[in-house]
Write an enzyme that holds these catalytic residues in place. Structure first.
Site, mmCIF file in Angstrom:
data_model
loop_
_atom_site.group_PDB
_atom_site.id
_atom_site.type_symbol
_atom_site.label_atom_id
_atom_site.label_comp_id
_atom_site.label_asym_id
_atom_site.label_seq_id
_atom_site.Cartn_x
_atom_site.Cartn_y
_atom_site.Cartn_z
ATOM 1 N N GLU A 43 -19.248 14.694 2.378
ATOM 2 C CA GLU A 43 -19.571 13.713 1.331
ATOM 3 C C GLU A 43 -20.784 12.862 1.699
ATOM 4 O OE1 GLU A 43 -16.451 10.881 0.399
ATOM 5 O OE2 GLU A 43 -17.561 10.087 -1.297
ATOM 6 N N ARG A 102 0.853 -1.203 0.000
ATOM 7 C CA ARG A 102 0.000 0.000 0.000
ATOM 8 C C ARG A 102 0.882 1.244 0.000
ATOM 9 N NH1 ARG A 102 -2.896 -3.347 3.641
ATOM 10 N NH2 ARG A 102 -2.078 -2.268 5.462
ATOM 11 N N LYS A 144 -12.066 14.765 5.130
ATOM 12 C CA LYS A 144 -13.229 14.194 4.438
ATOM 13 C C LYS A 144 -13.984 13.222 5.332
ATOM 14 C CE LYS A 144 -13.742 10.495 1.854
ATOM 15 N NZ LYS A 144 -13.548 9.444 0.825
ATOM 16 N N LYS A 169 -19.061 17.208 -1.509
ATOM 17 C CA LYS A 169 -18.652 16.102 -2.385
ATOM 18 C C LYS A 169 -19.841 15.167 -2.586
ATOM 19 C CE LYS A 169 -15.326 12.332 -2.779
ATOM 20 N NZ LYS A 169 -13.926 11.958 -2.660
HETATM 21 P P1 13P Z 1 -14.828 7.264 -5.983
HETATM 22 O O1 13P Z 1 -14.515 8.422 -6.877
HETATM 23 O O2 13P Z 1 -14.134 5.985 -6.371
HETATM 24 O O3 13P Z 1 -16.298 7.085 -5.771
HETATM 25 O O4 13P Z 1 -14.236 7.597 -4.563
HETATM 26 C C1 13P Z 1 -14.452 8.843 -4.043
HETATM 27 C C2 13P Z 1 -14.359 8.751 -2.588
HETATM 28 O O5 13P Z 1 -13.577 9.447 -1.989
HETATM 29 C C3 13P Z 1 -15.238 7.827 -1.878
HETATM 30 O O6 13P Z 1 -15.294 8.197 -0.545
#
Ligand code: 13P
Length: 350
Positions: A177, A46, A136, A219
């Protein structure tokens, strides 16, 4: 001072037609993606993969900020440079995922609640010391028979608002998000209704918790037909439905909206973002940007396959997807841009 800094960071995240790179997959998610390609699922692999991303030459031409995972922000390049420092040195603002995952919600079969508020104030201070300037938190809302329920939407919106208030207190810009999932047979219309309901609830909660909207990035998902819905709308229809939904539910004070890709094909995510900017840009109060993980990383991951010999080619692919999405912000993306990858000699990074 803190308020000005928050506003400046939020603006910088969506400035110059750039967007965010989400590279904050949790260990289980990252391992799943590695497993599909036969890549060993170890901490070192990773680290090697994230180092590939962070050292991609020219990435900052299209990427304003990168979201790291807790393990990643504590890792370093081979020369000992912490990833957050390497990003900042490259002109990319480091960010951090701070939720601890979406868990099965009590009393709500089939629904999830995102956890991570306990101890968050202290963790945010630590992340800020490590160089993070934004954070986030992802809430997950599924669509199906009888779901989502108001209880699930409200609990997730409330958690998002409490997280956002703590971020701003710590001087970090919250990337809020609320993801309405694409999985399912539902129509685009139903996704639009649910997304609008979710966004209204989220902004109501942000208001109640005293969050300064000028220092927030939203987001969201795009408004899409379910992945197994027989009717799949055109790119322009998706653009119209998405922007219409956002105009009805997102306050103008927000500096930018950075979409997640949510499992769409990489090219489709770019085409849809492009169509939104072509059709609406001059009429929108906020920037329409991207915060993609899979739609930027997936081709690069598939090329890399865990092999040192493939690193340069994978970096070309990563940079190319980032450039496609920057073009989409300007309304200048076209399917023809994808041929570039095949035409470009392997390893020929500028
Ligand atoms: P994806 O663009 O693959 O949906 O991932 C965005 C993301 O940060 C999910 O939490």
């Amino acid at each position: 001072m803190k308020l000005h800094r928050l506003i400046d960071t939020a603006k910088a995240l969506v400035a110059d037609d750039k967007g965010l790179l989400a590279m904050d997959e949790s260990n289980p998610t990252c391992n799943q993606r590695f497993a599909k390609l036969g890549i060993p699922q170890t901490e070192e692999m990773r680290r090697v993969y994230r180092a590939l991303i962070v050292t991609t030459p020219g990435l900052s031409e299209s990427i304003s900020g990168a979201i790291l995972y807790d393990e990643t922000i504590r890792q370093r390049l081979k020369d000992g440079t912490p990833f957050a420092t390497a990003l900042a040195d490259a002109g990319i603002i480091p960010g951090i995922k701070v939720d601890t995952g979406a868990k099965t919600m009590g009393g709500h079969p089939g629904e999830k609640i995102t956890e991570g508020l306990d101890g968050l104030r202290e963790r945010l201070v630590e992340y800020a010391e490590m160089g993070a300037r934004f954070a986030k938190w992802r809430a997950v809302i599924g669509i199906g028979a009888g779901i989502p329920t108001p209880g699930c939407i409200e609990a997730n919106a409330h958690a998002l608002a409490r997280y956002a208030a703590l971020c701003q207190e710590a001087g970090l810009v919250p990337v809020v998000e609320p993801e309405v999932l694409m999985i399912g047979e539902h129509t685009l219309e139903r996704c639009g209704e649910i997304t609008e309901e979710v966004l209204h609830t989220v902004f109501h909660q942000l208001h109640k918790q005293g969050v300064m909207l000028e220092g927030v990035i939203l987001k969201p998902n795009m408004v899409l037909p379910g992945s197994t819905c027989p009717q799949q709308e055109t790119v322009d229809e998706v653009a119209d439905a998405t922007v219409g939904c956002l105009l009805r539910s997102v306050p103008a004070a927000i500096p930018g909206i950075a979409f997640l890709s949510g499992g769409q094909a990489a090219e489709l995510a770019s085409a849809r973002l492009n169509a939104m900017n072509v059709r609406f840009e001059s009429r929108l109060p906020w920037a329409l940007a991207f915060s993609f993980a899979r739609a930027i990383q997936q081709p690069a991951l598939e090329i890399w396959q865990g092999q040192e010999a493939n690193v340069l080619e994978a970096q070309v692919a990563l940079r190319h997807r980032a450039e496609c999405n920057r073009a989409a912000r300007r309304g200048e993306y076209s399917a023809g841009m994808e041929d570039y990858l095949h035409a470009k000699p392997v390893g020929a990074l500028g």
